[in-house]
Design a protein around this motif. Structure first.
Motif, mmCIF file in Angstrom:
data_model
loop_
_atom_site.group_PDB
_atom_site.id
_atom_site.type_symbol
_atom_site.label_atom_id
_atom_site.label_comp_id
_atom_site.label_asym_id
_atom_site.label_seq_id
_atom_site.Cartn_x
_atom_site.Cartn_y
_atom_site.Cartn_z
ATOM 1 N N GLY A 1 3.898 18.044 4.567
ATOM 2 C CA GLY A 1 3.686 19.345 5.183
ATOM 3 C C GLY A 1 3.182 20.360 4.178
ATOM 4 O O GLY A 1 3.007 21.536 4.512
ATOM 5 N N GLY A 2 2.970 19.920 2.953
ATOM 6 C CA GLY A 2 2.426 20.761 1.898
ATOM 7 C C GLY A 2 0.911 20.777 1.924
ATOM 8 O O GLY A 2 0.287 20.581 2.972
ATOM 9 N N PHE A 3 0.308 20.943 0.749
ATOM 10 C CA PHE A 3 -1.102 21.318 0.706
ATOM 11 C C PHE A 3 -1.917 20.380 -0.182
ATOM 12 O O PHE A 3 -1.444 19.892 -1.212
ATOM 13 N N THR A 4 -3.189 20.207 0.214
ATOM 14 C CA THR A 4 -4.076 19.288 -0.495
ATOM 15 C C THR A 4 -4.256 19.669 -1.962
ATOM 16 O O THR A 4 -4.521 18.795 -2.793
ATOM 17 N N PHE A 5 -4.134 20.947 -2.291
ATOM 18 C CA PHE A 5 -4.252 21.375 -3.687
ATOM 19 C C PHE A 5 -3.303 20.568 -4.572
ATOM 20 O O PHE A 5 -3.638 20.241 -5.721
ATOM 21 N N PHE A 6 -2.135 20.229 -4.042
ATOM 22 C CA PHE A 6 -1.134 19.476 -4.797
ATOM 23 C C PHE A 6 -1.147 17.990 -4.438
ATOM 24 O O PHE A 6 -1.047 17.142 -5.335
ATOM 25 N N THR A 7 -1.268 17.658 -3.156
ATOM 26 C CA THR A 7 -1.196 16.243 -2.778
ATOM 27 C C THR A 7 -2.346 15.440 -3.369
ATOM 28 O O THR A 7 -2.156 14.283 -3.756
ATOM 29 N N ASP A 8 -3.540 16.033 -3.458
ATOM 30 C CA ASP A 8 -4.668 15.292 -4.037
ATOM 31 C C ASP A 8 -4.394 14.959 -5.502
ATOM 32 O O ASP A 8 -4.758 13.869 -5.986
ATOM 33 N N LYS B 1 0.850 -1.173 0.000
ATOM 34 C CA LYS B 1 0.000 0.000 0.000
ATOM 35 C C LYS B 1 0.897 1.239 0.000
ATOM 36 O O LYS B 1 2.064 1.181 0.402
ATOM 37 N N THR B 2 0.335 2.369 -0.443
ATOM 38 C CA THR B 2 1.125 3.588 -0.579
ATOM 39 C C THR B 2 0.488 4.722 0.212
ATOM 40 O O THR B 2 -0.728 4.871 0.240
ATOM 41 N N ASP C 1 -3.882 11.174 -7.105
ATOM 42 C CA ASP C 1 -4.648 10.647 -8.229
ATOM 43 C C ASP C 1 -3.732 10.269 -9.390
ATOM 44 O O ASP C 1 -3.979 9.272 -10.084
ATOM 45 N N ARG C 2 -2.695 11.049 -9.600
ATOM 46 C CA ARG C 2 -1.777 10.798 -10.712
ATOM 47 C C ARG C 2 -1.015 9.481 -10.539
ATOM 48 O O ARG C 2 -0.793 8.743 -11.511
ATOM 49 N N LEU C 3 -0.647 9.162 -9.290
ATOM 50 C CA LEU C 3 0.161 7.966 -9.026
ATOM 51 C C LEU C 3 -0.654 6.809 -8.466
ATOM 52 O O LEU C 3 -0.123 5.718 -8.279
ATOM 53 N N GLY C 4 -1.937 7.035 -8.195
ATOM 54 C CA GLY C 4 -2.762 5.971 -7.632
ATOM 55 C C GLY C 4 -2.391 5.629 -6.195
ATOM 56 O O GLY C 4 -2.401 4.456 -5.804
#
Length: 240
Positions: A121-128, A115-116, A132-135
Motif C-alpha cells: 500500500g506504499g509507493f513506487t518511489f520505495f518499492t522499486d 518467485k518473489t 532492485d535491492r533484493l532482486g
C-alpha cells in the motif's frame, strides 16, 4: 485453533512442521514494517510536520479500525502536499532499513526456486528500490503524483491511477497474488504470504502459508505463523 509456541517468539497454528520449501513456488511480501523497518508514509509526512497526524491514521488502518483502506490512504497522502522528492530521498537514505533477516529469507527462497512478489500500500518511489535491492520478481504499489512546472518536484497530495486500478489496498494485494499464481501456473496454496497489517489479510487468506511478522493482533490471530521475536529469517526454522 489457538496458536502454539513452536519456539520462543515463533507461534504456529493449523499445521505441523517441518515443511519443505520445495512445496512452494511463490512468496509474497508486504513492504512497510514487514520487509522494511518503517511506514514510509509516516516518515514522508515528517518533512511537512504532519507525522503525528498521518501515523495515527496509519496505525488505525493497520489495526483494521478504518474499514475503507483506500480512503485512509487518500487522507494521508493529501497531508503530504508540498513534500519534495529530495525529502523522500532522505527518508530512503537516512531512515529506511531492511528488517532483520529480510535479505536472508528472500535469498533462501530464491535459491529454493521460489518467485518473489512485493505488494504494498506504499509507493513506487520505495518499492522499486527495494525490488532492485533484493532482486524481487514482481511488484505492485501506488504512484505519488509529482508537480510539473512551478514547484516541480513537490508532491500534489494525490496519487496517479494505474492500468490495473487506483490504489493497492487489501483487495488489490489479494488480486495480485492470485494473478501472479495464475501467471506461474500454480495454485495459491503453493504461495507464502507475509505481512503485518489488516490490509495484508486478504492475500494471506489465499496463500497456503500465511505469516504475520511483528504484526497487529488481528493479523497474528489469523496467520498460520506468527513471528513476534527475531527477524524474518526465523520463518526458515519451520522448513526441513
Amino acid at each position: 485453533m489457538p496458536a502454539s509456541e513452536f519456539a520462543p517468539g515463533l507461534a504456529i497454528q493449523g499445521f505441523t512442521p517441518p515443511l519443505s520449501l520445495k512445496d512452494f513456488q511463490l512468496i509474497a511480501f508486504d513492504m512497510d514494517s514487514t520487509l522494511i523497518n518503517i511506514e514510509c508514509v509516516d516518515e514522508i509526512a515528517d518533512a511537512v510536520g504532519m507525522k503525528e497526524q498521518v501515523a495515527a491514521i496509519t496505525e488505525a488502518a493497520m489495526r483494521g479500525e478504518i474499514p475503507d483502506y483506500k480512503e485512509s490512504l487518500r487522507r494521508r497522502v493529501a497531508l503530504l502536499e508540498g513534500v519534495t522528492v529530495a525529502d523522500m530521498e532522505r527518508v530512503y537514505t537516512e531512515r529506511l532499513q531492511l528488517n532483520p533477516g529480510a535479505e536472508a529469507l528472500v535469498q533462501a527462497c530464491k535459491a529454493a526456486g521460489l518467485k518473489t512478489l512485493l505488494v504494498s500500500g506504499g509507493f513506487t518511489f520505495f518499492t522499486d528500490r527495494i525490488r532492485d535491492r533484493l532482486g524481487i520478481d514482481y511488484t505492485r504499489s501506488n504512484v505519488l503524483e509529482v508537480r510539473s512546472g512551478p514547484n516541480c518536484g513537490e508532491l500534489t497530495g494525490r496519487m496517479v491511477d494505474q492500468p490495473w486500478g487506483d490504489i493497492c489496498d487489501g483487495a488489490e494485494k489479494r488480486k495480485m497474488l492470485l494473478e501472479t499464481c495464475a501467471q506461474l501456473g500454480i495454485s495459491p496454496k503453493q504461495a507464502i504470504a507475509v505481512g503485518d497489517g489488516a490490509n495484508d489479510l486478504p492475500m494471506m487468506g489465499e496463500a497456503g502459508l500465511s505469516v504475520a511478522y511483528h504484526a497487529k493482533p488481528k493479523v497474528r490471530e489469523q496467520a498460520m505463523v506468527a513471528i513476534h521475536r527475531g527477524g524474518l529469517d526465523r520463518l526458515l526454522e519451520l522448513f526441513a
